[in-house]
Scaffold this active site. Structure first.
Site, PDB file in Angstrom:
ATOM      1  N   ALA A   1      34.750  61.673 -18.674  1.00  0.00           N
ATOM      2  CA  ALA A   1      34.723  61.497 -20.127  1.00  0.00           C
ATOM      3  C   ALA A   1      35.457  60.217 -20.503  1.00  0.00           C
ATOM      4  O   ALA A   1      36.477  59.868 -19.899  1.00  0.00           O
ATOM      5  CB  ALA A   1      35.364  62.693 -20.815  1.00  0.00           C
ATOM      6  N   PRO A   2      34.943  59.487 -21.502  1.00  0.00           N
ATOM      7  CA  PRO A   2      35.632  58.270 -21.938  1.00  0.00           C
ATOM      8  C   PRO A   2      36.968  58.594 -22.602  1.00  0.00           C
ATOM      9  O   PRO A   2      37.189  59.713 -23.068  1.00  0.00           O
ATOM     10  CB  PRO A   2      34.643  57.656 -22.946  1.00  0.00           C
ATOM     11  CG  PRO A   2      33.829  58.814 -23.434  1.00  0.00           C
ATOM     12  CD  PRO A   2      33.733  59.755 -22.277  1.00  0.00           C
ATOM     13  N   GLY A   3      37.840  57.603 -22.651  1.00  0.00           N
ATOM     14  CA  GLY A   3      39.147  57.788 -23.278  1.00  0.00           C
ATOM     15  C   GLY A   3      40.267  57.658 -22.265  1.00  0.00           C
ATOM     16  O   GLY A   3      40.050  57.457 -21.061  1.00  0.00           O
ATOM     17  N   ILE A   4      41.487  57.799 -22.766  1.00  0.00           N
ATOM     18  CA  ILE A   4      42.668  57.705 -21.908  1.00  0.00           C
ATOM     19  C   ILE A   4      42.757  58.940 -21.018  1.00  0.00           C
ATOM     20  O   ILE A   4      42.658  60.071 -21.502  1.00  0.00           O
ATOM     21  CB  ILE A   4      43.947  57.573 -22.761  1.00  0.00           C
ATOM     22  CG1 ILE A   4      43.864  56.321 -23.648  1.00  0.00           C
ATOM     23  CG2 ILE A   4      45.185  57.517 -21.877  1.00  0.00           C
ATOM     24  CD1 ILE A   4      44.996  56.207 -24.646  1.00  0.00           C
TER      25      ILE A   4
ATOM     26  N   GLY B   1      44.160  61.980 -18.963  1.00  0.00           N
ATOM     27  CA  GLY B   1      45.299  62.847 -19.189  1.00  0.00           C
ATOM     28  C   GLY B   1      46.170  62.982 -17.952  1.00  0.00           C
ATOM     29  O   GLY B   1      45.793  62.581 -16.846  1.00  0.00           O
ATOM     30  N   LEU B   2      47.325  63.591 -18.136  1.00  0.00           N
ATOM     31  CA  LEU B   2      48.271  63.816 -17.052  1.00  0.00           C
ATOM     32  C   LEU B   2      48.221  65.244 -16.534  1.00  0.00           C
ATOM     33  O   LEU B   2      48.868  65.575 -15.538  1.00  0.00           O
ATOM     34  CB  LEU B   2      49.697  63.495 -17.527  1.00  0.00           C
ATOM     35  CG  LEU B   2      49.930  62.073 -18.048  1.00  0.00           C
ATOM     36  CD1 LEU B   2      51.356  61.940 -18.571  1.00  0.00           C
ATOM     37  CD2 LEU B   2      49.648  61.050 -16.971  1.00  0.00           C
TER      38      LEU B   2
ATOM     39  N   LYS C   1      36.785  70.664 -18.814  1.00  0.00           N
ATOM     40  CA  LYS C   1      38.169  70.302 -18.534  1.00  0.00           C
ATOM     41  C   LYS C   1      38.676  71.097 -17.329  1.00  0.00           C
ATOM     42  O   LYS C   1      38.582  72.336 -17.299  1.00  0.00           O
ATOM     43  CB  LYS C   1      39.043  70.574 -19.760  1.00  0.00           C
ATOM     44  CG  LYS C   1      38.542  69.874 -21.026  1.00  0.00           C
ATOM     45  CD  LYS C   1      39.272  70.309 -22.277  1.00  0.00           C
ATOM     46  CE  LYS C   1      40.700  69.845 -22.300  1.00  0.00           C
ATOM     47  NZ  LYS C   1      41.339  70.098 -23.620  1.00  0.00           N
TER      48      LYS C   1
ATOM     49  N   ASP D   1      38.261  75.641 -30.273  1.00  0.00           N
ATOM     50  CA  ASP D   1      38.056  76.846 -29.482  1.00  0.00           C
ATOM     51  C   ASP D   1      37.575  76.449 -28.094  1.00  0.00           C
ATOM     52  O   ASP D   1      36.895  75.434 -27.920  1.00  0.00           O
ATOM     53  CB  ASP D   1      37.013  77.739 -30.154  1.00  0.00           C
ATOM     54  CG  ASP D   1      36.967  79.126 -29.547  1.00  0.00           C
ATOM     55  OD1 ASP D   1      37.988  79.552 -28.968  1.00  0.00           O
ATOM     56  OD2 ASP D   1      35.920  79.794 -29.648  1.00  0.00           O
TER      57      ASP D   1
END
Length: 567
Positions: free
Chosen positions: A288-291, A293-294, A309, A344
């Site tokens: 997925a595009p974007g920063i 996650g950790l 996810k 949700d």
């Protein structure tokens, strides 16, 4: 049960029922599995025998009022008992075996009223009387006048009434938090106009009609899965969902089953829709595009409006959490009132994806950060545990491309989201823009839950003054910081680095940078005053002298969406 609690004004009981219902299904599945394994030794059953069980089970569904839910229950039990290699059409209801079309209850799932016979006023009176509410209305004539005026504004005279003109209303009220909702539609010729009327308690415990909701966006936000699920008394859920497809046509059948409290059936339908989409698409799953996650890695199918996810095997030490703690946070959100501000999630185990549809980059990403969750099985990749959410534009990416007007609206809504979550005892934790998304309606919604906390568990503090002789340019912290200590003054440092974004935020939400604001909300929550965040704006509400005044976390900066004080 919900109707009795609503009439009694027992809001705590309604909350408990809403939360308990989420776990009720899993408890019944566990009980059934235990019973079958103890009494019938099903742990060693083969697929041919289970296929026979399925055929006999189908025979029991012929006259069932909820066959789709019974099939889902069969699948849930089967998946607990069978080996994964048996998860196919012979042993599971991959497709429905019994049609739910034209199943209806007795009495029917919705009632029809005919204004041409005795007038609209009498039709509205009959609608209310047929719900058999024991608690009295404070000013029933005034409520009728408000509703008549609102309907006539929507349908200005002269209006030609066709021979089939009628008002259809679902037989059960929809209950959520402190409100009961009448759900119906006005039919005239070939047109059907959906509507919802919220009914609430005033300060004295009497009832009143609060508004008339008819716009498509208002109804879509009311039936959003980003809110708590409704409590609805339904003998035939499929009939209710069919009716609701006309009320909120933008919602899928899976979403509507979820919204009326049948989340497992919603998951079943979602997955069938997903498999159908896979067969009729050719694009690849990608990171997925974007920063990044950790805690989680996220992938998506560009042609499908959802993200997937997966919890990483090695979570960054800066997050101070574990896989189990992350799962607990998602359970917390599932059970909590999400007030339209928390996405949700659908939780799945052992999901098989076609390996050929995974991009090389995605496979490398999953093997690098979540190898224990990934299993290669022939031409499939099995993800042992994941969460699925509707895809939104990350707020940080939205702001990069936003016009000045869009940016101002987004920052106003971002602050509103924080305030509405705080009002129901939720502190988002990680407030970075990358953890919030912008929906198709332009609403800002939180979707990263690994640092979420109850407001009442936080300690909101001022940053102590710098001691004499201390270098104010030093990076050293000169004061002790506890694990739940939060310093709102710091929000501006790591959130509002862009001057234009900072200016737009401070126009309405400067109080969020003050510890006093958060402490005031904590004091309200400690007193047991948990307000209700309604889905419709103040401007739509009818005037009513007996209702409790609207409250907001700050008189100086009230939230735009109405927050109702507890009665």
């Amino acid at each position: 049960m919900a109707k009795n609690y609503f009439e009694a004004g027992n809001w705590l009981a309604i909350g408990h029922v809403s939360r308990d219902r989420i776990d009720f299904y899993d408890r019944r599945v566990a009980e059934t599995v235990a019973h079958l394994e103890i009494d019938f030794g099903c742990a060693s059953i083969d697929d041919s025998r289970w296929a026979e069980v399925k055929r006999d089970y189908i025979a029991l569904l012929i006259d069932h009022k909820q066959p789709e839910c019974a099939e889902t229950f069969f699948n849930s039990v089967s998946c607990k008992i069978l080996q994964r290699s048996y998860f196919h059409n012979r042993c599971l209801f991959v497709r429905p075996a019994i049609s739910t079309e034209h199943i209806d209850a007795d009495p029917p799932s919705y009632r029809s009223y005919y204004p041409r016979q005795n007038g609209l006023r009498q039709a509205l009176i009959d609608i209310v009387l047929d719900f058999r509410l024991e608690r009295r209305f404070a000013d029933f004539r005034g409520d009728l006048a408000n509703l008549l005026a609102a309907f006539r504004r929507r349908f200005p005279r002269p209006m030609r009434l066709e021979a089939n003109h009628q008002i259809q209303v679902l037989s059960s009220l929809f209950f959520r938090n402190r409100t009961a909702y009448v759900v119906g539609r006005v039919v005239n010729g070939y047109q059907a106009h959906p509507f919802v009327v919220p009914i609430k308690h005033d300060a004295d415990g009497s009832l009143y009609a609060d508004a008339l909701l008819m716009d498509a966006e208002q109804l879509a936000l009311l039936f959003s899965a980003n809110r708590a699920y409704f409590l609805v008394d339904m003998e035939v859920p499929s009939a209710y969902v069919t009716f609701l497809r006309h009320i909120a046509p933008e919602r899928t059948e899976a979403e509507l089953y979820t919204m009326v409290g049948l989340q497992k059936q919603g998951k079943t339908l979602f997955f069938r829709d997903f498999l159908h989409h896979l067969k009729h698409s050719t694009d690849d799953f990608v990171v997925a595009p974007g920063i990044k996650g950790l805690v989680m890695t996220v992938f998506t199918l560009p042609s499908y409006p959802y993200v997937f996810k997966v919890i990483m095997d090695r979570i960054s030490p800066s997050k101070d959490t574990t896989r189990e703690k992350v799962k607990e946070k998602y359970v917390l959100v599932k059970h909590h009132d999400r007030v339209g501000r928390m996405a949700d999630t659908l939780e799945y185990s052992d999901v098989a994806f076609p390996r050929g549809r995974f991009s090389a980059e995605l496979i490398a990403e999953l093997e690098a950060v979540a190898p224990s969750t990934i299993e290669k099985d022939g031409d499939m990749i099995v993800v042992k545990h994941l969460y699925i959410e509707r895809r939104m534009t990350p707020l940080n990416l939205f702001l990069e491309r936003a016009t000045p007007a869009q940016r101002e609206h987004a920052m106003l809504d971002y602050g509103d989201a924080l305030k509405q979550l705080a009002a129901v005892n939720i502190f988002a934790g990680d407030l970075l823009f990358k953890n919030f998304g912008v929906t198709r309606y332009g609403r800002v919604v939180f979707y990263d839950y690994d640092e979420i906390e109850y407001m009442t568990a936080c300690n909101f503090r001022h940053i102590p003054q710098l001691p004499p002789g201390q270098d104010d340019m030093s990076s050293d912290v000169w004061y002790p910081v506890g694990p739940n200590d939060i310093f709102p003054e710091e929000f501006a440092t790591f959130l509002l680095t862009d001057g234009a974004v900072r200016a737009d935020f401070l126009k309405r939400h400067a109080d969020l940078l003050e510890a006093e604001w958060w402490q005031a909300i904590q004091a309200t929550l400690t007193r047991g005053e948990l307000p209700e965040v309604l889905s419709y704006p103040e401007a739509l509400r009818f005037p009513h002298s007996g209702s409790a005044p609207s409250t907001a976390p700050s008189r100086k900066n009230p939230v735009r969406e109405n927050i109702r004080a507890p009665q």
